[in-house]
Design a protein around this motif. Structure first.
Motif, mmCIF file in Angstrom:
data_model
loop_
_atom_site.group_PDB
_atom_site.id
_atom_site.type_symbol
_atom_site.label_atom_id
_atom_site.label_comp_id
_atom_site.label_asym_id
_atom_site.label_seq_id
_atom_site.Cartn_x
_atom_site.Cartn_y
_atom_site.Cartn_z
ATOM 1 N N GLN A 27 79.190 6.511 10.178
ATOM 2 C CA GLN A 27 79.563 7.312 11.351
ATOM 3 C C GLN A 27 78.315 7.726 12.139
ATOM 4 O O GLN A 27 78.296 7.669 13.366
ATOM 5 N N GLU A 28 77.273 8.138 11.445
ATOM 6 C CA GLU A 28 76.033 8.525 12.127
ATOM 7 C C GLU A 28 75.422 7.323 12.849
ATOM 8 O O GLU A 28 74.974 7.438 13.993
ATOM 9 N N TRP A 29 75.416 6.170 12.170
ATOM 10 C CA TRP A 29 74.870 4.955 12.780
ATOM 11 C C TRP A 29 75.620 4.611 14.058
ATOM 12 O O TRP A 29 75.019 4.360 15.104
ATOM 13 N N GLU A 30 76.938 4.601 13.998
ATOM 14 C CA GLU A 30 77.747 4.279 15.179
ATOM 15 C C GLU A 30 77.557 5.307 16.286
ATOM 16 O O GLU A 30 77.580 4.970 17.469
ATOM 17 N N ALA A 31 77.356 6.576 15.913
ATOM 18 C CA ALA A 31 77.181 7.648 16.898
ATOM 19 C C ALA A 31 75.896 7.485 17.699
ATOM 20 O O ALA A 31 75.762 8.048 18.788
ATOM 21 N N LEU A 32 74.950 6.726 17.187
ATOM 22 C CA LEU A 32 73.708 6.500 17.927
ATOM 23 C C LEU A 32 73.934 5.658 19.181
ATOM 24 O O LEU A 32 73.160 5.731 20.130
ATOM 25 N N CYS A 33 74.981 4.872 19.204
ATOM 26 C CA CYS A 33 75.275 4.052 20.381
ATOM 27 C C CYS A 33 75.540 4.974 21.567
ATOM 28 O O CYS A 33 76.394 5.852 21.498
ATOM 29 N N ASP A 34 74.798 4.765 22.658
ATOM 30 C CA ASP A 34 74.983 5.624 23.832
ATOM 31 C C ASP A 34 76.069 5.123 24.771
ATOM 32 O O ASP A 34 76.433 5.807 25.718
ATOM 33 N N HIS A 93 65.655 -7.650 15.092
ATOM 34 C CA HIS A 93 66.425 -7.652 16.335
ATOM 35 C C HIS A 93 66.111 -6.541 17.330
ATOM 36 O O HIS A 93 66.550 -6.621 18.476
ATOM 37 N N ALA A 94 65.376 -5.520 16.958
ATOM 38 C CA ALA A 94 65.154 -4.384 17.863
ATOM 39 C C ALA A 94 64.431 -4.789 19.144
ATOM 40 O O ALA A 94 64.679 -4.207 20.201
ATOM 41 N N TYR A 95 63.573 -5.794 19.079
ATOM 42 C CA TYR A 95 62.784 -6.174 20.253
ATOM 43 C C TYR A 95 63.643 -6.614 21.440
ATOM 44 O O TYR A 95 63.235 -6.497 22.597
ATOM 45 N N TRP A 96 64.840 -7.139 21.175
ATOM 46 C CA TRP A 96 65.677 -7.584 22.284
ATOM 47 C C TRP A 96 66.695 -6.539 22.723
ATOM 48 O O TRP A 96 67.421 -6.748 23.682
ATOM 49 N N MET A 97 66.705 -5.406 22.039
ATOM 50 C CA MET A 97 67.592 -4.326 22.460
ATOM 51 C C MET A 97 67.006 -3.676 23.717
ATOM 52 O O MET A 97 65.789 -3.699 23.925
ATOM 53 N N PRO A 98 67.841 -3.079 24.548
ATOM 54 C CA PRO A 98 67.335 -2.420 25.755
ATOM 55 C C PRO A 98 66.295 -1.345 25.413
ATOM 56 O O PRO A 98 66.353 -0.723 24.359
ATOM 57 N N GLN A 99 65.359 -1.127 26.321
ATOM 58 C CA GLN A 99 64.302 -0.143 26.096
ATOM 59 C C GLN A 99 64.845 1.270 25.940
ATOM 60 O O GLN A 99 64.199 2.118 25.331
ATOM 61 N N THR A 100 66.029 1.530 26.479
ATOM 62 C CA THR A 100 66.624 2.868 26.400
ATOM 63 C C THR A 100 67.560 3.030 25.204
ATOM 64 O O THR A 100 68.109 4.110 24.986
ATOM 65 N N PRO A 117 74.540 10.862 24.711
ATOM 66 C CA PRO A 117 75.703 11.692 24.372
ATOM 67 C C PRO A 117 75.492 12.641 23.191
ATOM 68 O O PRO A 117 76.080 13.723 23.166
ATOM 69 N N LEU A 118 74.652 12.279 22.233
ATOM 70 C CA LEU A 118 74.392 13.184 21.111
ATOM 71 C C LEU A 118 73.637 14.435 21.556
ATOM 72 O O LEU A 118 73.715 15.472 20.913
ATOM 73 N N ALA A 123 79.959 11.657 26.718
ATOM 74 C CA ALA A 123 79.777 10.207 26.832
ATOM 75 C C ALA A 123 79.531 9.799 28.286
ATOM 76 O O ALA A 123 78.950 8.752 28.544
ATOM 77 N N GLN A 124 79.943 10.623 29.220
ATOM 78 C CA GLN A 124 79.775 10.324 30.644
ATOM 79 C C GLN A 124 78.316 10.424 31.095
ATOM 80 O O GLN A 124 77.916 9.820 32.083
ATOM 81 N N SER A 125 77.503 11.146 30.356
ATOM 82 C CA SER A 125 76.121 11.398 30.794
ATOM 83 C C SER A 125 75.297 10.124 30.948
ATOM 84 O O SER A 125 74.439 10.044 31.822
#
Length: 157
Positions: A27-34, A93-100, A117-118, A123-125
């Motif tokens: 749940q914490e891992w998934e919550a990191l997704c913005d 894989h982190a290198y190809w993830m967006p910088q943000t 959002p955290l 989530a709108q932010s």
């Protein structure tokens, strides 16, 4: 947070600052997704430098109105090469993830942005901050591969 499709309820305050990524619960891992949707953009990698550029050309499964995969749970049936990011494969894989991206930021030892959002509580932010790809993409079916370079987008630094 009713506007948020990701379950962020009951999480410890600023848990990402207190735990290594490898110790996060699912749940914490998934919550990191913005919820920006940038991970679903097709990318171009410079063969000489290894630099990765994002394009506005989105995976066919991205619903850019909500910045979510329309078939998230079964996406590998349609896109076998779609990567499931985990703490165990961030080094690869982190290198190809967006910088943000929160996963990349934390992997690099950087803090989350205030619009995450955290931190913001909404989530709108991410959309209000102009960081998401909401309503800004074109389908990979509409753009031939040899034209993707024309759709490169700049990321904030």
């Amino acid at each position: 947070m009713s506007d948020d499709p990701i379950d962020r309820s009951g999480l410890g305050k600023r848990f990402w600052e207190k735990k290594p990524l490898s110790k996060l619960t699912q749940q914490e891992w998934e919550a990191l997704c913005d919820g920006c949707g940038k991970c679903c953009l097709n990318k171009l990698e410079d063969e000489d430098t290894g630099e990765v550029a994002l394009t506005r050309v989105a995976c066919r499964l991205l619903d850019d109105s909500i910045c979510r995969c329309a078939q998230y749970d079964i996406r590998h049936q349609f896109i076998p090469e779609c990567i499931v990011l985990t703490p165990d494969n961030l080094d690869t894989h982190a290198y190809w993830m967006p910088q943000t991206c929160a996963y990349r930021l934390l992997w690099e030892g950087k803090p989350l942005y205030d619009w995450h959002p955290l931190i913001s509580g909404s989530a709108q932010s991410v959309h209000d901050a102009g960081v998401s790809v909401q309503d800004k993409t074109v389908s990979e079916f509409e753009v031939p591969l040899d034209e993707w370079e024309d759709y490169i987008i700049e990321e904030p630094s």
